[in-house]
Design a protein around this motif. Structure first.
Motif, PDB file in Angstrom:
ATOM      1  N   PHE A   1       0.830  -1.211   0.000  1.00  0.00           N
ATOM      2  CA  PHE A   1       0.000   0.000   0.000  1.00  0.00           C
ATOM      3  C   PHE A   1       0.866   1.262   0.000  1.00  0.00           C
ATOM      4  O   PHE A   1       0.605   2.210  -0.745  1.00  0.00           O
ATOM      5  CB  PHE A   1      -0.921   0.019   1.227  1.00  0.00           C
ATOM      6  N   LEU A   2       1.913   1.277   0.840  1.00  0.00           N
ATOM      7  CA  LEU A   2       2.739   2.485   0.965  1.00  0.00           C
ATOM      8  C   LEU A   2       3.580   2.732  -0.284  1.00  0.00           C
ATOM      9  O   LEU A   2       3.858   3.870  -0.650  1.00  0.00           O
ATOM     10  CB  LEU A   2       3.635   2.384   2.207  1.00  0.00           C
ATOM     11  N   PHE A   3       3.995   1.641  -0.964  1.00  0.00           N
ATOM     12  CA  PHE A   3       4.819   1.803  -2.163  1.00  0.00           C
ATOM     13  C   PHE A   3       3.975   2.107  -3.400  1.00  0.00           C
ATOM     14  O   PHE A   3       4.358   2.933  -4.217  1.00  0.00           O
ATOM     15  CB  PHE A   3       5.646   0.538  -2.421  1.00  0.00           C
ATOM     16  N   THR A   4       2.823   1.399  -3.532  1.00  0.00           N
ATOM     17  CA  THR A   4       2.104   1.462  -4.804  1.00  0.00           C
ATOM     18  C   THR A   4       0.785   2.225  -4.732  1.00  0.00           C
ATOM     19  O   THR A   4       0.239   2.590  -5.767  1.00  0.00           O
ATOM     20  CB  THR A   4       1.779   0.044  -5.306  1.00  0.00           C
ATOM     21  N   GLY A   5       0.236   2.398  -3.532  1.00  0.00           N
ATOM     22  CA  GLY A   5      -1.074   3.033  -3.416  1.00  0.00           C
ATOM     23  C   GLY A   5      -2.235   2.058  -3.530  1.00  0.00           C
ATOM     24  O   GLY A   5      -3.388   2.449  -3.414  1.00  0.00           O
ATOM     25  N   HIS A   6      -1.923   0.788  -3.734  1.00  0.00           N
ATOM     26  CA  HIS A   6      -2.976  -0.247  -3.764  1.00  0.00           C
ATOM     27  C   HIS A   6      -2.445  -1.499  -3.101  1.00  0.00           C
ATOM     28  O   HIS A   6      -1.256  -1.581  -2.764  1.00  0.00           O
ATOM     29  CB  HIS A   6      -3.428  -0.526  -5.201  1.00  0.00           C
ATOM     30  N   GLY A   7      -3.333  -2.494  -2.937  1.00  0.00           N
ATOM     31  CA  GLY A   7      -2.941  -3.708  -2.240  1.00  0.00           C
ATOM     32  C   GLY A   7      -2.413  -4.784  -3.164  1.00  0.00           C
ATOM     33  O   GLY A   7      -2.015  -4.511  -4.305  1.00  0.00           O
ATOM     34  N   LEU A   8      -2.410  -6.024  -2.654  1.00  0.00           N
ATOM     35  CA  LEU A   8      -1.977  -7.178  -3.425  1.00  0.00           C
ATOM     36  C   LEU A   8      -3.152  -7.709  -4.239  1.00  0.00           C
ATOM     37  O   LEU A   8      -4.302  -7.444  -3.910  1.00  0.00           O
ATOM     38  CB  LEU A   8      -1.465  -8.266  -2.477  1.00  0.00           C
ATOM     39  N   GLY A   9      -2.866  -8.462  -5.284  1.00  0.00           N
ATOM     40  CA  GLY A   9      -3.912  -9.048  -6.106  1.00  0.00           C
ATOM     41  C   GLY A   9      -3.437 -10.347  -6.706  1.00  0.00           C
ATOM     42  O   GLY A   9      -2.351 -10.824  -6.382  1.00  0.00           O
ATOM     43  N   SER A  10      -4.246 -10.919  -7.567  1.00  0.00           N
ATOM     44  CA  SER A  10      -3.870 -12.142  -8.285  1.00  0.00           C
ATOM     45  C   SER A  10      -4.673 -12.275  -9.570  1.00  0.00           C
ATOM     46  O   SER A  10      -4.112 -12.462 -10.646  1.00  0.00           O
ATOM     47  CB  SER A  10      -4.124 -13.406  -7.443  1.00  0.00           C
ATOM     48  N   SER A  11      -6.010 -12.193  -9.451  1.00  0.00           N
ATOM     49  CA  SER A  11      -6.853 -12.539 -10.596  1.00  0.00           C
ATOM     50  C   SER A  11      -6.693 -11.556 -11.742  1.00  0.00           C
ATOM     51  O   SER A  11      -6.952 -11.919 -12.895  1.00  0.00           O
ATOM     52  CB  SER A  11      -8.312 -12.635 -10.164  1.00  0.00           C
ATOM     53  N   GLY A  12      -6.251 -10.327 -11.468  1.00  0.00           N
ATOM     54  CA  GLY A  12      -6.034  -9.359 -12.544  1.00  0.00           C
ATOM     55  C   GLY A  12      -5.020  -9.881 -13.555  1.00  0.00           C
ATOM     56  O   GLY A  12      -5.162  -9.654 -14.762  1.00  0.00           O
ATOM     57  N   PHE A  13      -4.013 -10.599 -13.047  1.00  0.00           N
ATOM     58  CA  PHE A  13      -3.040 -11.193 -13.971  1.00  0.00           C
ATOM     59  C   PHE A  13      -3.706 -12.235 -14.864  1.00  0.00           C
ATOM     60  O   PHE A  13      -3.455 -12.284 -16.076  1.00  0.00           O
ATOM     61  CB  PHE A  13      -1.870 -11.835 -13.209  1.00  0.00           C
ATOM     62  N   PHE A  14      -4.557 -13.079 -14.277  1.00  0.00           N
ATOM     63  CA  PHE A  14      -5.182 -14.139 -15.072  1.00  0.00           C
ATOM     64  C   PHE A  14      -6.129 -13.545 -16.119  1.00  0.00           C
ATOM     65  O   PHE A  14      -6.283 -14.102 -17.207  1.00  0.00           O
ATOM     66  CB  PHE A  14      -5.877 -15.151 -14.159  1.00  0.00           C
ATOM     67  N   ALA A  15      -6.765 -12.410 -15.810  1.00  0.00           N
ATOM     68  CA  ALA A  15      -7.598 -11.726 -16.804  1.00  0.00           C
ATOM     69  C   ALA A  15      -6.728 -11.238 -17.970  1.00  0.00           C
ATOM     70  O   ALA A  15      -7.077 -11.396 -19.139  1.00  0.00           O
ATOM     71  CB  ALA A  15      -8.332 -10.554 -16.157  1.00  0.00           C
ATOM     72  N   ARG A  16      -5.567 -10.646 -17.642  1.00  0.00           N
ATOM     73  CA  ARG A  16      -4.657 -10.177 -18.689  1.00  0.00           C
ATOM     74  C   ARG A  16      -4.120 -11.339 -19.513  1.00  0.00           C
ATOM     75  O   ARG A  16      -4.003 -11.243 -20.737  1.00  0.00           O
ATOM     76  CB  ARG A  16      -3.492  -9.405 -18.051  1.00  0.00           C
ATOM     77  N   PHE A  17      -3.817 -12.448 -18.826  1.00  0.00           N
ATOM     78  CA  PHE A  17      -3.308 -13.620 -19.533  1.00  0.00           C
ATOM     79  C   PHE A  17      -4.369 -14.154 -20.497  1.00  0.00           C
ATOM     80  O   PHE A  17      -4.057 -14.534 -21.638  1.00  0.00           O
ATOM     81  CB  PHE A  17      -2.901 -14.703 -18.520  1.00  0.00           C
TER      82      PHE A  17
END
Lengths: 174, 218
Positions: free
Chosen positions: A30-46
């Motif tokens: 959160f402090l580095f990127t402004g958002h949290g962790l994820g996973s499924s967004g990658f699978f959507a892109r894939f």
């Protein structure tokens, strides 16, 4: 083989240790990127990338995944993060002696059935991750950490369905 | 230096993922039998790890905001869509119960050698494609009944964020106490030996019925 792994593998961490490390990693994200962790967004892109590879015209025309193809479809923060997840889990499994190539499932279930159920479960999870705009990591965990109403709505539904379906599916894991 | 840095580069992603994956595998969340034992009440690791992580990160974000390190609402907060969020949560809970993973844990499971996780990931690609192909039909449900943009529980209940965090911590502590009792009653939680070599009778079971041994070498 099993005798060897019994003596060589280190036990799993206490849940407070694993959860504490995960919480600090999430906070740092959160402090580095402004958002949290994820996973499924990658699978959507894939999926968008694969569809474009097989049938570019229909992929580009798709109302949901088509827009992903307007920019760099795979070269995204979430892709590097999921590669990082795999590297982190690999390092953890190798260094603790817990890496083992195989299929894990209930001991009374044939391996082919385990793989069919894994495929069906994956289809449901993939579909669910799009209609929910994220998954257990992005909406549940990261949303929960921001105290988002959506994060807790997701978690309540996730646990409710998990318990309800397990009333029928528990033999898959025995 | 102001935080968040909004750094979405390659190193930032790899580093965040490394810590995420290392914590998941270390806690046993790469094992589908350990994950699904949450729902047979035998192993509450999913609940324990998730609530610990949520409370640690939520407390850290609250402290950072109270100390003026980050501005209010400077991190991404997902919006609740009554239909989309609920249906998605239900589908992921159901798919997790029969498939053994969610997206992040399937990546951890695959990287620790589980080939069933690769099949699960293939299923996810199919599920995402089905959603996309049917998007015109699904869009009204997908966008239906949005809650206020990025609404938090603190805003919903009209209380300070720290009150919500303390309330969640109390609920988690009660849940944890119940969990430990239920685990003891049900013979859990699962150790790595249970996961690697199967439950107690799997050796004879495998020999007599021809069933495979869990997580056997291929």
């Amino acid at each position: 083989m099993s005798a060897l792994s019994r003596t060589q593998a280190r036990p799993y961490w206490h849940p407070l240790a694993a959860g504490g490390m995960l919480g600090l990693a999430l906070l740092a994200t959160f402090l580095f990127t402004g958002h949290g962790l994820g996973s499924s967004g990658f699978f959507a892109r894939f999926t968008a990338w694969l569809w474009d590879l097989i049938a570019p015209a229909s992929a580009a025309a798709n109302a949901y995944l088509g827009p992903y193809l307007n920019g760099p479809v795979l070269n995204s923060w979430i892709t590097w993060q999921v590669i990082g997840v795999m590297l982190g889990a690999l390092v953890s499994a190798l260094s603790s002696g817990r890496f083992r190539l195989g299929v894990e499932g209930g001991s009374s279930l044939p391996r082919s059935s385990r793989l069919v159920w894994a495929l069906i479960g994956g289809i449901l999870v993939g579909f669910g991750s799009r209609i929910a705009r994220g998954c257990t990591s992005g909406v549940g965990l990261s949303g929960g950490a921001t105290l988002a109403v959506g994060g807790f709505l997701f978690l309540i539904c996730f646990f409710a369905a998990g318990f309800a379906v397990t009333a029928f599916s528990r033999r898959l894991w025995q | 230096m102001t935080l968040p840095l909004y750094d979405n580069g390659i190193i930032s992603g790899l580093f965040a993922g490394l810590l995420f994956g290392y914590a998941l595998e270390s806690g046993g969340l790469g094992s589908p039998r350990k994950l699904t034992a949450q729902f047979t009440l035998k192993d509450w690791t999913v609940f324990k790890v998730m609530f610990t992580a949520v409370l640690v990160a939520a407390t850290g974000l609250w402290l950072a905001e109270a100390a003026g390190i980050i501005a209010p609402k400077s991190v991404y907060i997902p919006t609740a869509y009554m239909w989309g969020t609920s249906l998605g949560g239900l589908a992921i809970g159901a798919g997790f119960a029969i498939g053994g993973y969610c997206p992040g844990t399937s990546a951890a499971g695959f990287a620790s050698g589980r080939l069933d996780a690769a099949v699960f990931m293939g299923g996810m690609v199919i599920g995402i494609w089905i959603f996309s192909a049917a998007f015109d039909l699904l869009e009204p449900v997908y966008n239906a009944a949005p809650g206020p943009q990025g609404q938090t529980l603190a805003e919903l209940f009209g209380v300070p964020a720290i009150v919500v965090i303390v309330a969640l911590a109390v609920m988690a502590a009660i849940g944890w106490a119940v969990a430990v009792r239920l685990e003891a009653r049900n013979g859990g939680p699962l150790s790595y030996e249970d996961v690697a070599d199967g439950l107690g009778d799997s050796d004879t079971g495998a020999a007599e019925t021809g069933a495979y041994r869990p997580h056997e070498a291929v």
